[in-house]
Design an enzyme around this catalytic site. Structure first.
Site, PDB file in Angstrom:
ATOM      1  N   HIS A  35      24.662 -71.768  -3.432  1.00  0.00           N
ATOM      2  CA  HIS A  35      24.091 -72.823  -4.266  1.00  0.00           C
ATOM      3  C   HIS A  35      22.654 -72.509  -4.674  1.00  0.00           C
ATOM      4  O   HIS A  35      22.231 -72.879  -5.773  1.00  0.00           O
ATOM      5  CB  HIS A  35      24.132 -74.156  -3.519  1.00  0.00           C
ATOM      6  CG  HIS A  35      25.511 -74.610  -3.205  1.00  0.00           C
ATOM      7  ND1 HIS A  35      26.330 -75.224  -4.123  1.00  0.00           N
ATOM      8  CD2 HIS A  35      26.240 -74.523  -2.057  1.00  0.00           C
ATOM      9  CE1 HIS A  35      27.498 -75.501  -3.572  1.00  0.00           C
ATOM     10  NE2 HIS A  35      27.469 -75.084  -2.320  1.00  0.00           N
ATOM     11  N   GLY A  71      34.922 -78.795   6.631  1.00  0.00           N
ATOM     12  CA  GLY A  71      35.405 -79.655   5.558  1.00  0.00           C
ATOM     13  C   GLY A  71      36.908 -79.568   5.370  1.00  0.00           C
ATOM     14  O   GLY A  71      37.388 -79.514   4.230  1.00  0.00           O
ATOM     15  N   ILE A  80      26.117 -81.247   8.488  1.00  0.00           N
ATOM     16  CA  ILE A  80      25.569 -79.965   8.061  1.00  0.00           C
ATOM     17  C   ILE A  80      25.675 -79.871   6.541  1.00  0.00           C
ATOM     18  O   ILE A  80      26.709 -80.191   5.960  1.00  0.00           O
ATOM     19  CB  ILE A  80      26.316 -78.790   8.718  1.00  0.00           C
ATOM     20  CG1 ILE A  80      26.190 -78.857  10.238  1.00  0.00           C
ATOM     21  CG2 ILE A  80      25.773 -77.455   8.220  1.00  0.00           C
ATOM     22  CD1 ILE A  80      27.016 -77.816  10.972  1.00  0.00           C
ATOM     23  N   ASP A 135      26.870 -69.873   1.429  1.00  0.00           N
ATOM     24  CA  ASP A 135      26.815 -71.315   1.144  1.00  0.00           C
ATOM     25  C   ASP A 135      25.372 -71.814   1.257  1.00  0.00           C
ATOM     26  O   ASP A 135      25.127 -72.951   1.638  1.00  0.00           O
ATOM     27  CB  ASP A 135      27.740 -72.086   2.092  1.00  0.00           C
ATOM     28  CG  ASP A 135      28.050 -73.502   1.603  1.00  0.00           C
ATOM     29  OD1 ASP A 135      27.728 -73.821   0.442  1.00  0.00           O
ATOM     30  OD2 ASP A 135      28.604 -74.287   2.387  1.00  0.00           O
TER      31      ASP A 135
END
Length: 397
Positions: A68, A228, A315, A282
């Site tokens: 990101h 997730g 997180i 990530d």
């Protein structure tokens, strides 16, 4: 420096290593790899020759398909300056190419980020990691497994909306993460598969059977394994179980020791093997910065050490660098360096259908990293251009 030779270097590829080798780079491409004694005997007076350190090995440039941001820049900033910052910062960790990764947000914010990404190839810095395309992470996720994805912007999968976004991105969306249950008839999954776009299951509460059917219909990857997603329950195997057992699925891991316990990384590696795993970061804009409070998708993220988290303790992305992920992978699993460069370079290139990246063979882009044996990056070349040199390191030519 368009034409140079690296001398007396250990070259690491997924299929083996070459001690006391040379690598000839010309016009941004690897022209030759061979025995160093042979090139010394032949002589190449017109070519700059660079000596390498005894404690250094040459590995393929790393490819981060899930990032990101870094260095106070985020893909969702939607500005050329943000993407340039990311591109120019990543070589310091050995990353030579990446997918600009979005996050669940208001549709207009995603569109703006995609339009910005579409314009970036024309502004791609020579001494920077190459943006290979876009990874659309969200908003087609399940609230129960949203993690740090803003729940208020989650929605059902919509092929028409995706087509609008792909048009805004000028065709640069190469990877989509979604929850299979948010695409009940798998219409978007089938469409993405037909378009040759990598389709990954993520932020999902789907069960084993549902994931297996999604894999038949086009899902080929599982995003940030164990995070997730429905897990490894012995009476209710979920997405994590499917990722480990289904041969159609590759998977990726955030090997920072925070997102996944080292023992679980080791277990995943033993089940999937070096051919079906990728390492990703990530990472968020806070990477390379000090502890503090930062933004991620309109949310406040607190960073303490190597752990970024939301107010409720969730997180939220990582502070991980790719060279650290490689070193951790070797520590956690006992894998060889050859296997480690497969999961940091070759597998991502193969997943994206790239034939010019991922290994150090003639004809490949000269995306190369001189890596010290302790895992530190000494120098990084992006398409033959020196993009990073560790402070205090001097050329020996």
């Amino acid at each position: 420096m368009d034409d140079f030779i690296l001398r007396d270097v250990t070259v690491i590829n997924p299929d083996g290593r070459w001690e006391h080798a040379y690598v000839h780079v010309k016009n941004g491409v690897i022209a030759a790899v061979g025995d160093d004694q042979g090139v010394r005997a032949a002589g190449t007076p017109e070519t700059v020759e660079i000596e390498t350190g005894a404690d250094e090995v040459l590995v393929p440039g790393m490819i981060d398909v899930h990032i990101h941001g870094t260095n106070n820049a985020d893909v969702m900033d939607g500005t050329p300056e943000a993407l340039r910052n990311i591109s120019e910062t990543l070589p310091s960790e050995g990353t030579t190419s990446f997918l600009a990764t979005t996050i669940t947000q208001h549709n207009d914010a995603i569109t703006r980020a995609l339009e910005n990404a579409a314009a970036f190839p024309a502004d791609q810095p020579e001494a920077g990691a190459e943006m290979l395309g876009v990874h659309l992470e969200g908003p087609f996720f399940t609230a129960e497994k949203a993690g740090a994805q803003p729940k208020e912007h989650l929605q059902k999968a919509d092929p028409a909306l995706f087509q609008q976004w792909q048009e805004a991105a000028d065709g640069l969306i190469k990877w989509v993460s979604l929850a299979p249950e948010q695409d009940p008839d798998h219409a978007l999954i089938r469409y993405l598969s037909q378009c040759g776009i990598v389709t990954a299951a993520a932020h999902s509460d789907a069960g084993l059977e549902e994931v297996d059917q999604a894999a038949v219909d086009g899902v080929s990857h599982v995003t940030h394994l164990f995070n997730g997603m429905s897990g490894l329950h012995h009476r209710d195997p979920g997405l994590a179980s499917a990722a480990l057992l289904n041969k159609r699925l590759t998977t990726e891991v955030i090997a920072d020791g925070v997102h996944v316990h080292p023992a679980m990384v080791n277990m995943a590696f033993r089940l999937k093997g070096a051919a079906d795993m990728l390492l990703i970061t990530d990472s968020i804009r806070a990477k390379c910065l000090q502890n503090g409070t930062y933004d991620l998708g309109g949310q406040s993220v607190t960073v303490e050490g190597n752990r970024p988290y939301l107010e409720d303790g969730t997180i939220a992305g990582s502070m991980l660098k790719m060279n650290e992920a490689l070193r951790n992978m070797m520590d956690f699993t006992g894998c060889t360096l050859e296997e480690a460069v497969a999961v940091t370079s070759k597998n991502a290139a193969a997943k994206l259908g790239l034939t010019r990246k991922g290994t150090l063979h003639p004809g490949m882009d000269a995306d190369m990293v001189l890596l010290k044996r302790n895992g530190d990056v000494s120098r990084t070349w992006c398409r033959g251009t020196l993009a990073y040199q560790q402070e205090g390191t001097a050329w020996k030519s």
